[in-house]
Scaffold this active site. Sequence first.
Site, mmCIF file in Angstrom:
data_model
loop_
_atom_site.group_PDB
_atom_site.id
_atom_site.type_symbol
_atom_site.label_atom_id
_atom_site.label_comp_id
_atom_site.label_asym_id
_atom_site.label_seq_id
_atom_site.Cartn_x
_atom_site.Cartn_y
_atom_site.Cartn_z
ATOM 1 N N SER A 1 16.945 27.603 -42.270
ATOM 2 C CA SER A 1 17.047 28.979 -41.762
ATOM 3 C C SER A 1 15.941 29.843 -42.363
ATOM 4 O O SER A 1 15.315 30.642 -41.664
ATOM 5 C CB SER A 1 18.399 29.603 -42.136
ATOM 6 O OG SER A 1 19.446 28.896 -41.551
ATOM 7 N N LEU B 1 18.095 41.964 -35.474
ATOM 8 C CA LEU B 1 18.457 42.252 -34.085
ATOM 9 C C LEU B 1 19.960 42.533 -33.979
ATOM 10 O O LEU B 1 20.389 43.541 -33.428
ATOM 11 C CB LEU B 1 18.068 41.051 -33.185
ATOM 12 C CG LEU B 1 18.390 41.224 -31.697
ATOM 13 C CD1 LEU B 1 17.569 42.356 -31.084
ATOM 14 C CD2 LEU B 1 18.107 39.914 -30.924
ATOM 15 N N LEU C 1 13.500 34.549 -30.488
ATOM 16 C CA LEU C 1 14.691 33.707 -30.641
ATOM 17 C C LEU C 1 14.475 32.356 -29.990
ATOM 18 O O LEU C 1 14.922 31.330 -30.486
ATOM 19 C CB LEU C 1 15.912 34.405 -30.039
ATOM 20 C CG LEU C 1 16.395 35.641 -30.801
ATOM 21 C CD1 LEU C 1 17.544 36.309 -30.074
ATOM 22 C CD2 LEU C 1 16.828 35.272 -32.217
ATOM 23 N N GLU D 1 21.771 32.622 -33.374
ATOM 24 C CA GLU D 1 20.696 32.357 -32.391
ATOM 25 C C GLU D 1 21.268 32.043 -31.017
ATOM 26 O O GLU D 1 20.794 31.145 -30.330
ATOM 27 C CB GLU D 1 19.828 31.192 -32.861
ATOM 28 C CG GLU D 1 19.229 31.394 -34.225
ATOM 29 C CD GLU D 1 17.843 31.984 -34.162
ATOM 30 O OE1 GLU D 1 17.334 32.201 -33.053
ATOM 31 O OE2 GLU D 1 17.300 32.239 -35.243
#
Length: 400
Positions: free
Chosen positions: A86, A126, A234, A359
Amino acid sequence: MDIDSLFTEEELMVRQTVRDFVDDDVLPVIEEAHRTEKFPMHLVQKMAEMGLFGATISDYGLPGLNQVAYGLIMQELERGDSGLRSFASVQSGLVMFPIHQYGSKEQKDHWIPKLARGEAIGCFGLTEPDFGSNPGGMRTNARKDGDSWILNGAKSWITNGSIADVAVVWAKTSEGIKGFLVEKDTPGFSTANHMGKFSLRASTTSQLFFQDCRIPAENLLPETGTLRHPLSCLSTARYGIAWGGLGAAMAVYNTALEYSKTRIQFAGQPIASHQLVQNKLAWMITEITKGQFLALQMGRLKDQGKLKPHHVSMGKMNNVHIALECARMARDILGANGISDEYPVIRHMLNLESVKTYEGTHDIHNLVIGEAVTGIPAYNPPMSNEVAQRMEKEKEAARK
Ligand SMILES: Cc1cc2nc3c(=O)[nH]c(=O)nc-3n(C[C@H](O)[C@H](O)[C@H](O)COP(=O)(O)OP(=O)(O)OC[C@H]3O[C@@H](n4cnc5c(N)ncnc54)[C@H](O)[C@@H]3O)c2cc1C
Protein backbone atom coordinates in the site's frame (compact mmCIF):
# COMPACT_ATOMS: atom_id res chain seq x y z
CA MET A 1 2.01 -23.71 -16.18
CA ASP A 2 5.52 -22.35 -16.89
CA ILE A 3 4.28 -18.77 -16.55
CA ASP A 4 7.88 -17.64 -16.10
CA SER A 5 8.45 -18.37 -19.81
CA LEU A 6 6.03 -15.49 -20.53
CA PHE A 7 8.12 -12.92 -18.63
CA THR A 8 11.19 -11.17 -20.07
CA GLU A 9 14.59 -11.52 -18.44
CA GLU A 10 14.33 -7.98 -17.10
CA GLU A 11 10.91 -8.69 -15.56
CA LEU A 12 12.25 -11.84 -13.86
CA MET A 13 15.28 -9.95 -12.58
CA VAL A 14 13.07 -7.23 -11.07
CA ARG A 15 10.90 -9.89 -9.41
CA GLN A 16 13.94 -11.67 -7.94
CA THR A 17 15.46 -8.45 -6.62
CA VAL A 18 12.26 -7.46 -4.79
CA ARG A 19 11.71 -11.05 -3.61
CA ASP A 20 15.18 -11.08 -2.03
CA PHE A 21 14.51 -7.71 -0.36
CA VAL A 22 11.23 -9.01 1.09
CA ASP A 23 12.87 -12.23 2.34
CA ASP A 24 15.90 -10.48 3.85
CA ASP A 25 14.51 -7.17 5.12
CA VAL A 26 10.72 -7.37 5.39
CA LEU A 27 9.78 -10.81 6.70
CA PRO A 28 12.08 -10.61 9.77
CA VAL A 29 10.39 -7.39 11.00
CA ILE A 30 6.84 -7.46 9.70
CA GLU A 31 5.08 -9.45 12.43
CA GLU A 32 6.40 -7.07 15.07
CA ALA A 33 5.31 -4.05 12.98
CA HIS A 34 1.85 -5.62 12.66
CA ARG A 35 1.69 -6.36 16.38
CA THR A 36 2.73 -2.86 17.43
CA GLU A 37 0.68 -1.12 14.71
CA LYS A 38 3.75 0.70 13.35
CA PHE A 39 4.76 1.20 9.74
CA PRO A 40 8.40 0.00 9.35
CA MET A 41 9.72 3.38 8.27
CA HIS A 42 13.34 2.20 8.02
CA LEU A 43 12.42 0.19 4.89
CA VAL A 44 11.55 3.34 2.89
CA GLN A 45 15.17 4.27 2.20
CA LYS A 46 16.02 0.78 0.90
CA MET A 47 12.92 0.71 -1.32
CA ALA A 48 13.90 4.10 -2.72
CA GLU A 49 17.46 2.93 -3.42
CA MET A 50 16.02 -0.07 -5.28
CA GLY A 51 14.02 2.32 -7.51
CA LEU A 52 10.63 1.03 -6.33
CA PHE A 53 8.96 4.46 -6.23
CA GLY A 54 7.77 5.76 -9.59
CA ALA A 55 9.40 2.76 -11.28
CA THR A 56 7.44 3.22 -14.55
CA ILE A 57 8.46 6.89 -14.92
CA SER A 58 11.28 7.28 -17.43
CA ASP A 59 12.42 10.89 -16.90
CA TYR A 60 14.06 12.34 -13.76
CA GLY A 61 16.55 9.43 -13.91
CA LEU A 62 13.85 6.89 -12.98
CA PRO A 63 13.92 3.31 -14.33
CA GLY A 64 11.01 3.53 -16.82
CA LEU A 65 10.09 -0.12 -16.27
CA ASN A 66 7.19 -1.65 -18.16
CA GLN A 67 3.86 -2.34 -16.47
CA VAL A 68 4.49 -6.07 -15.99
CA ALA A 69 7.71 -5.38 -14.10
CA TYR A 70 5.80 -2.81 -12.00
CA GLY A 71 3.11 -5.43 -11.33
CA LEU A 72 5.74 -7.95 -10.21
CA ILE A 73 7.15 -5.37 -7.78
CA MET A 74 3.67 -5.02 -6.25
CA GLN A 75 3.24 -8.81 -6.13
CA GLU A 76 6.49 -9.32 -4.27
CA LEU A 77 5.93 -6.44 -1.83
CA GLU A 78 2.51 -7.82 -0.94
CA ARG A 79 3.99 -11.28 -0.50
CA GLY A 80 5.63 -9.50 2.44
CA ASP A 81 2.67 -7.43 3.61
CA SER A 82 -0.28 -5.57 2.06
CA GLY A 83 0.69 -2.51 4.14
CA LEU A 84 4.11 -2.31 2.51
CA ARG A 85 2.57 -2.66 -0.94
CA SER A 86 0.00 0.00 0.00
CA PHE A 87 2.83 2.39 0.89
CA ALA A 88 4.51 1.84 -2.49
CA SER A 89 1.18 1.97 -4.39
CA VAL A 90 0.26 5.31 -2.82
CA GLN A 91 3.72 6.81 -3.30
CA SER A 92 3.93 5.72 -6.97
CA GLY A 93 0.37 5.43 -8.30
CA LEU A 94 -1.52 7.99 -6.23
CA VAL A 95 1.09 10.69 -5.61
CA MET A 96 3.91 10.57 -8.19
CA PHE A 97 1.50 9.61 -10.99
CA PRO A 98 -0.87 12.61 -10.60
CA ILE A 99 2.03 15.05 -10.09
CA HIS A 100 3.79 13.65 -13.17
CA GLN A 101 0.59 13.51 -15.24
CA TYR A 102 -1.30 16.64 -14.15
CA GLY A 103 1.34 18.79 -12.44
CA SER A 104 3.25 21.88 -13.62
CA LYS A 105 6.95 21.64 -14.53
CA GLU A 106 7.84 23.33 -11.23
CA GLN A 107 5.74 20.85 -9.23
CA LYS A 108 7.34 17.89 -11.05
CA ASP A 109 10.88 19.25 -10.67
CA HIS A 110 10.31 19.84 -6.96
CA TRP A 111 8.43 16.67 -5.92
CA ILE A 112 9.24 13.76 -8.30
CA PRO A 113 12.96 13.42 -7.35
CA LYS A 114 12.21 13.84 -3.62
CA LEU A 115 9.41 11.26 -3.67
CA ALA A 116 11.54 8.84 -5.72
CA ARG A 117 14.41 9.12 -3.24
CA GLY A 118 12.05 8.58 -0.32
CA GLU A 119 13.04 12.00 1.06
CA ALA A 120 9.38 12.95 0.91
CA ILE A 121 6.35 10.76 1.57
CA GLY A 122 2.99 11.35 -0.10
CA CYS A 123 -0.65 10.52 0.53
CA PHE A 124 -3.85 10.73 -1.54
CA GLY A 125 -7.01 12.19 -0.04
CA LEU A 126 -10.21 11.37 -1.86
CA THR A 127 -12.44 9.41 0.57
CA GLU A 128 -14.49 11.41 3.09
CA PRO A 129 -16.38 10.32 6.21
CA ASP A 130 -19.68 10.40 4.25
CA PHE A 131 -18.42 9.60 0.75
CA GLY A 132 -16.48 6.42 -0.02
CA SER A 133 -17.81 4.49 -3.01
CA ASN A 134 -19.36 7.69 -4.33
CA PRO A 135 -16.48 10.22 -4.16
CA GLY A 136 -18.34 12.59 -6.52
CA GLY A 137 -20.50 13.62 -3.54
CA MET A 138 -17.45 15.04 -1.70
CA ARG A 139 -17.98 18.07 0.57
CA THR A 140 -14.34 19.19 0.76
CA ASN A 141 -14.19 22.44 -1.18
CA ALA A 142 -11.77 25.17 -2.20
CA ARG A 143 -12.47 28.78 -3.14
CA LYS A 144 -10.15 31.19 -4.85
CA ASP A 145 -8.90 34.08 -2.71
CA GLY A 146 -6.42 36.32 -4.50
CA ASP A 147 -3.27 34.31 -5.21
CA SER A 148 -4.35 31.35 -3.14
CA TRP A 149 -7.12 28.85 -2.49
CA ILE A 150 -8.95 28.35 0.82
CA LEU A 151 -9.54 24.68 1.53
CA ASN A 152 -12.21 23.38 3.95
CA GLY A 153 -13.36 19.84 4.68
CA ALA A 154 -12.17 16.43 5.88
CA LYS A 155 -10.83 13.21 4.37
CA SER A 156 -10.83 9.83 6.07
CA TRP A 157 -9.07 6.47 5.76
CA ILE A 158 -6.02 8.02 4.12
CA THR A 159 -2.97 5.73 3.83
CA ASN A 160 0.25 7.47 5.00
CA GLY A 161 -1.85 10.53 6.02
CA SER A 162 -0.02 11.57 9.19
CA ILE A 163 3.46 10.61 7.95
CA ALA A 164 3.14 12.40 4.61
CA ASP A 165 5.11 15.49 3.62
CA VAL A 166 2.64 16.22 0.84
CA ALA A 167 -1.03 15.29 0.45
CA VAL A 168 -2.72 15.16 -2.96
CA VAL A 169 -6.16 16.41 -1.92
CA TRP A 170 -9.25 16.44 -4.14
CA ALA A 171 -11.79 19.22 -3.60
CA LYS A 172 -14.81 20.78 -5.27
CA THR A 173 -14.21 24.23 -6.74
CA SER A 174 -16.26 26.53 -8.96
CA GLU A 175 -14.09 25.15 -11.81
CA GLY A 176 -14.78 21.46 -11.07
CA ILE A 177 -12.98 18.82 -8.97
CA LYS A 178 -9.36 19.90 -8.60
CA GLY A 179 -6.27 18.31 -7.06
CA PHE A 180 -4.19 20.32 -4.57
CA LEU A 181 -0.73 19.65 -3.16
CA VAL A 182 -1.11 20.33 0.55
CA GLU A 183 2.19 20.46 2.34
CA LYS A 184 2.73 19.21 5.87
CA ASP A 185 2.59 22.00 8.49
CA THR A 186 0.37 24.25 6.34
CA PRO A 187 -1.69 26.27 8.87
CA GLY A 188 -5.25 24.89 9.06
CA PHE A 189 -4.16 21.37 8.02
CA SER A 190 -4.13 18.64 10.71
CA THR A 191 -4.27 14.83 10.86
CA ALA A 192 -5.35 12.11 13.30
CA ASN A 193 -4.71 8.40 12.92
CA HIS A 194 -7.46 5.76 12.74
CA MET A 195 -6.59 3.60 15.76
CA GLY A 196 -7.66 0.09 16.68
CA LYS A 197 -7.50 -1.29 13.14
CA PHE A 198 -7.47 -5.07 12.90
CA SER A 199 -6.29 -4.91 9.30
CA LEU A 200 -3.28 -3.25 7.64
CA ARG A 201 -1.85 -2.69 11.08
CA ALA A 202 1.66 -2.20 9.66
CA SER A 203 0.37 0.76 7.63
CA THR A 204 -0.57 4.25 8.85
CA THR A 205 -4.17 5.27 8.07
CA SER A 206 -5.35 8.77 8.96
CA GLN A 207 -8.01 11.42 8.82
CA LEU A 208 -7.08 14.76 7.25
CA PHE A 209 -8.75 18.01 8.37
CA PHE A 210 -8.71 21.34 6.52
CA GLN A 211 -9.96 24.45 8.25
CA ASP A 212 -9.58 27.64 6.21
CA CYS A 213 -6.35 26.14 4.97
CA ARG A 214 -4.63 28.59 2.60
CA ILE A 215 -3.00 26.86 -0.38
CA PRO A 216 -0.79 28.90 -2.73
CA ALA A 217 -2.13 28.92 -6.31
CA GLU A 218 1.08 27.23 -7.53
CA ASN A 219 0.10 24.12 -5.47
CA LEU A 220 -2.99 23.49 -7.62
CA LEU A 221 -2.49 20.59 -10.07
CA PRO A 222 -3.19 22.65 -13.23
CA GLU A 223 -4.38 19.84 -15.49
CA THR A 224 -7.14 18.61 -13.13
CA GLY A 225 -10.82 19.59 -13.17
CA THR A 226 -13.10 16.54 -13.16
CA LEU A 227 -13.62 13.32 -11.19
CA ARG A 228 -11.95 11.55 -14.12
CA HIS A 229 -8.58 12.78 -12.78
CA PRO A 230 -8.61 11.15 -9.32
CA LEU A 231 -10.23 8.07 -10.90
CA SER A 232 -7.33 7.77 -13.37
CA CYS A 233 -4.94 7.65 -10.40
CA LEU A 234 -7.07 4.95 -8.78
CA SER A 235 -7.02 2.93 -12.00
CA THR A 236 -3.20 2.93 -11.90
CA ALA A 237 -3.14 1.86 -8.25
CA ARG A 238 -5.89 -0.77 -8.70
CA TYR A 239 -3.85 -2.35 -11.49
CA GLY A 240 -1.02 -2.81 -8.96
CA ILE A 241 -3.45 -4.30 -6.43
CA ALA A 242 -4.48 -6.99 -8.92
CA TRP A 243 -0.84 -8.15 -8.82
CA GLY A 244 -0.43 -7.48 -5.11
CA GLY A 245 -3.31 -9.76 -4.15
CA LEU A 246 -1.50 -12.59 -5.91
CA GLY A 247 1.56 -11.99 -3.72
CA ALA A 248 -0.49 -12.36 -0.54
CA ALA A 249 -2.17 -15.47 -2.01
CA MET A 250 1.22 -17.01 -2.85
CA ALA A 251 2.46 -16.38 0.70
CA VAL A 252 -0.50 -18.10 2.36
CA TYR A 253 -0.57 -20.96 -0.17
CA ASN A 254 3.11 -21.76 0.38
CA THR A 255 2.68 -21.63 4.14
CA ALA A 256 -0.33 -23.97 4.03
CA LEU A 257 1.39 -26.38 1.65
CA GLU A 258 4.51 -26.70 3.81
CA TYR A 259 2.46 -26.98 7.00
CA SER A 260 0.17 -29.67 5.59
CA LYS A 261 3.16 -31.83 4.60
CA THR A 262 4.66 -31.74 8.09
CA ARG A 263 1.61 -31.67 10.39
CA ILE A 264 0.84 -35.24 11.45
CA GLN A 265 -2.64 -36.36 12.56
CA PHE A 266 -4.35 -39.79 12.54
CA ALA A 267 -2.13 -42.87 12.19
CA GLY A 268 1.08 -40.94 11.56
CA GLN A 269 -0.18 -39.38 8.33
CA PRO A 270 0.54 -35.78 7.30
CA ILE A 271 -2.69 -33.84 6.88
CA ALA A 272 -1.64 -33.28 3.23
CA SER A 273 -2.58 -36.93 2.61
CA HIS A 274 -6.29 -36.20 3.14
CA GLN A 275 -8.41 -35.50 0.10
CA LEU A 276 -10.25 -32.65 1.82
CA VAL A 277 -6.95 -30.84 2.50
CA GLN A 278 -5.69 -31.49 -1.04
CA ASN A 279 -8.95 -30.10 -2.40
CA LYS A 280 -8.17 -26.78 -0.70
CA LEU A 281 -4.57 -26.71 -1.93
CA ALA A 282 -5.68 -27.59 -5.47
CA TRP A 283 -8.28 -24.79 -5.42
CA MET A 284 -5.67 -22.28 -4.23
CA ILE A 285 -2.98 -23.10 -6.79
CA THR A 286 -5.54 -23.18 -9.62
CA GLU A 287 -7.00 -19.78 -8.71
CA ILE A 288 -3.55 -18.23 -8.20
CA THR A 289 -2.48 -19.50 -11.62
CA LYS A 290 -5.63 -18.13 -13.30
CA GLY A 291 -5.06 -14.81 -11.49
CA GLN A 292 -1.46 -14.66 -12.78
CA PHE A 293 -2.61 -15.05 -16.40
CA LEU A 294 -5.20 -12.32 -15.84
CA ALA A 295 -2.67 -9.93 -14.29
CA LEU A 296 -0.08 -10.63 -16.98
CA GLN A 297 -2.54 -9.96 -19.83
CA MET A 298 -3.66 -6.76 -18.06
CA GLY A 299 -0.02 -5.66 -17.91
CA ARG A 300 0.60 -6.39 -21.59
CA LEU A 301 -2.60 -4.48 -22.52
CA LYS A 302 -1.57 -1.56 -20.29
CA ASP A 303 1.83 -1.38 -22.01
CA GLN A 304 0.00 -1.26 -25.37
CA GLY A 305 -2.34 1.49 -24.10
CA LYS A 306 -5.34 -0.84 -24.44
CA LEU A 307 -6.23 -1.46 -20.79
CA LYS A 308 -9.74 -0.19 -19.95
CA PRO A 309 -11.11 0.59 -16.46
CA HIS A 310 -13.42 -2.44 -16.57
CA HIS A 311 -10.41 -4.71 -17.25
CA VAL A 312 -8.76 -3.25 -14.15
CA SER A 313 -11.98 -3.81 -12.17
CA MET A 314 -12.00 -7.46 -13.23
CA GLY A 315 -8.39 -7.97 -12.18
CA LYS A 316 -8.68 -6.14 -8.84
CA MET A 317 -11.99 -7.76 -7.94
CA ASN A 318 -11.01 -11.30 -8.90
CA ASN A 319 -7.46 -11.41 -7.61
CA VAL A 320 -8.27 -9.88 -4.23
CA HIS A 321 -11.30 -12.15 -3.85
CA ILE A 322 -9.30 -15.31 -4.54
CA ALA A 323 -6.47 -14.09 -2.30
CA LEU A 324 -8.88 -13.64 0.60
CA GLU A 325 -10.40 -17.08 -0.03
CA CYS A 326 -6.89 -18.60 -0.15
CA ALA A 327 -6.05 -16.88 3.14
CA ARG A 328 -9.20 -18.23 4.79
CA MET A 329 -8.48 -21.77 3.51
CA ALA A 330 -4.84 -21.57 4.58
CA ARG A 331 -5.91 -20.37 8.03
CA ASP A 332 -8.18 -23.39 8.26
CA ILE A 333 -5.41 -25.80 7.18
CA LEU A 334 -3.15 -24.46 9.93
CA GLY A 335 -5.76 -25.25 12.59
CA ALA A 336 -5.11 -23.36 15.84
CA ASN A 337 -1.73 -22.22 14.50
CA GLY A 338 -3.69 -20.41 11.79
CA ILE A 339 -4.74 -17.70 14.24
CA SER A 340 -1.23 -17.09 15.58
CA ASP A 341 1.20 -14.54 14.13
CA GLU A 342 3.91 -17.16 14.42
CA TYR A 343 2.72 -17.79 10.83
CA PRO A 344 1.94 -15.02 8.30
CA VAL A 345 -1.51 -16.35 7.37
CA ILE A 346 -3.81 -14.52 9.80
CA ARG A 347 -1.99 -11.22 9.09
CA HIS A 348 -2.54 -11.60 5.34
CA MET A 349 -6.15 -12.64 5.92
CA LEU A 350 -6.87 -9.56 8.02
CA ASN A 351 -5.01 -7.27 5.59
CA LEU A 352 -6.97 -8.57 2.62
CA GLU A 353 -10.24 -7.46 4.23
CA SER A 354 -9.04 -3.86 3.70
CA VAL A 355 -7.71 -4.59 0.24
CA LYS A 356 -11.15 -5.97 -0.70
CA THR A 357 -12.73 -2.66 0.39
CA TYR A 358 -10.28 0.04 -0.66
CA GLU A 359 -9.66 1.36 -4.16
CA GLY A 360 -13.26 0.47 -5.06
CA THR A 361 -15.04 -2.25 -3.12
CA HIS A 362 -15.51 -5.74 -4.56
CA ASP A 363 -19.14 -4.94 -5.37
CA ILE A 364 -18.45 -1.55 -6.96
CA HIS A 365 -16.04 -3.33 -9.35
CA ASN A 366 -18.85 -5.81 -10.07
CA LEU A 367 -21.00 -2.83 -11.07
CA VAL A 368 -18.24 -1.41 -13.31
CA ILE A 369 -18.04 -4.76 -15.14
CA GLY A 370 -21.85 -4.99 -15.20
CA GLU A 371 -22.07 -1.58 -16.83
CA ALA A 372 -19.39 -2.50 -19.40
CA VAL A 373 -21.24 -5.63 -20.54
CA THR A 374 -24.84 -4.32 -20.39
CA GLY A 375 -24.34 -0.62 -21.10
CA ILE A 376 -26.57 0.07 -18.05
CA PRO A 377 -25.08 1.85 -15.02
CA ALA A 378 -26.58 0.33 -11.84
CA TYR A 379 -24.87 2.45 -9.16
CA ASN A 380 -28.05 4.36 -8.29
CA PRO A 381 -30.88 1.85 -7.89
CA PRO A 382 -34.16 2.93 -9.53
CA MET A 383 -36.61 4.08 -6.85
CA SER A 384 -40.40 4.36 -7.15
CA ASN A 385 -42.01 7.72 -6.33
CA GLU A 386 -43.70 6.10 -3.37
CA VAL A 387 -40.39 4.94 -1.83
CA ALA A 388 -38.69 8.27 -2.60
CA GLN A 389 -41.51 10.18 -0.86
CA ARG A 390 -41.38 7.85 2.17
CA MET A 391 -37.59 8.33 2.50
CA GLU A 392 -37.98 12.10 2.19
CA LYS A 393 -40.60 12.06 4.99
CA GLU A 394 -38.31 9.92 7.19
CA LYS A 395 -35.41 12.33 6.59
CA GLU A 396 -37.66 15.30 7.44
CA ALA A 397 -38.80 13.57 10.66
CA ALA A 398 -35.16 12.84 11.62
CA ARG A 399 -34.23 16.50 10.99
CA LYS A 400 -37.03 17.62 13.36
C1 LIG B 1 -6.95 0.62 5.32
C2 LIG B 1 -7.60 1.55 4.33
C3 LIG B 1 -6.81 2.44 3.62
C4 LIG B 1 -7.42 3.36 2.74
N1 LIG B 1 -6.62 4.27 2.06
C5 LIG B 1 -7.23 5.25 1.32
C6 LIG B 1 -6.43 6.31 0.74
O1 LIG B 1 -5.20 6.31 0.83
N2 LIG B 1 -7.07 7.32 0.10
C7 LIG B 1 -8.43 7.37 -0.03
O2 LIG B 1 -8.95 8.32 -0.62
N3 LIG B 1 -9.21 6.37 0.50
C8 LIG B 1 -8.63 5.33 1.17
N4 LIG B 1 -9.40 4.33 1.75
C9 LIG B 1 -10.85 4.43 1.66
C10 LIG B 1 -11.48 3.41 0.70
O3 LIG B 1 -11.17 3.73 -0.63
C11 LIG B 1 -12.97 3.38 0.98
O4 LIG B 1 -13.13 2.75 2.26
C12 LIG B 1 -13.76 2.64 -0.09
O5 LIG B 1 -13.85 3.41 -1.26
C13 LIG B 1 -15.19 2.29 0.37
O6 LIG B 1 -15.82 3.39 0.89
P1 LIG B 1 -16.57 3.29 2.32
O7 LIG B 1 -15.65 2.66 3.29
O8 LIG B 1 -17.12 4.62 2.62
O9 LIG B 1 -17.76 2.25 2.08
P2 LIG B 1 -19.20 2.60 1.46
O10 LIG B 1 -19.05 3.33 0.17
O11 LIG B 1 -20.06 3.18 2.50
O12 LIG B 1 -19.72 1.12 1.13
C14 LIG B 1 -20.22 0.25 2.15
C15 LIG B 1 -20.79 -1.00 1.47
O13 LIG B 1 -21.86 -0.62 0.58
C16 LIG B 1 -21.62 -1.13 -0.73
N5 LIG B 1 -22.12 -0.18 -1.73
C17 LIG B 1 -21.92 1.16 -1.80
N6 LIG B 1 -22.54 1.66 -2.87
C18 LIG B 1 -23.12 0.62 -3.52
C19 LIG B 1 -23.89 0.48 -4.73
N7 LIG B 1 -24.17 1.54 -5.52
N8 LIG B 1 -24.33 -0.75 -5.05
C20 LIG B 1 -24.05 -1.83 -4.29
N9 LIG B 1 -23.31 -1.78 -3.16
C21 LIG B 1 -22.87 -0.56 -2.79
C22 LIG B 1 -20.10 -1.27 -0.83
O14 LIG B 1 -19.73 -2.23 -1.81
C23 LIG B 1 -19.76 -1.74 0.60
O15 LIG B 1 -19.96 -3.11 0.69
C24 LIG B 1 -8.82 3.35 2.58
C25 LIG B 1 -9.60 2.42 3.28
C26 LIG B 1 -9.01 1.51 4.14
C27 LIG B 1 -9.86 0.54 4.87
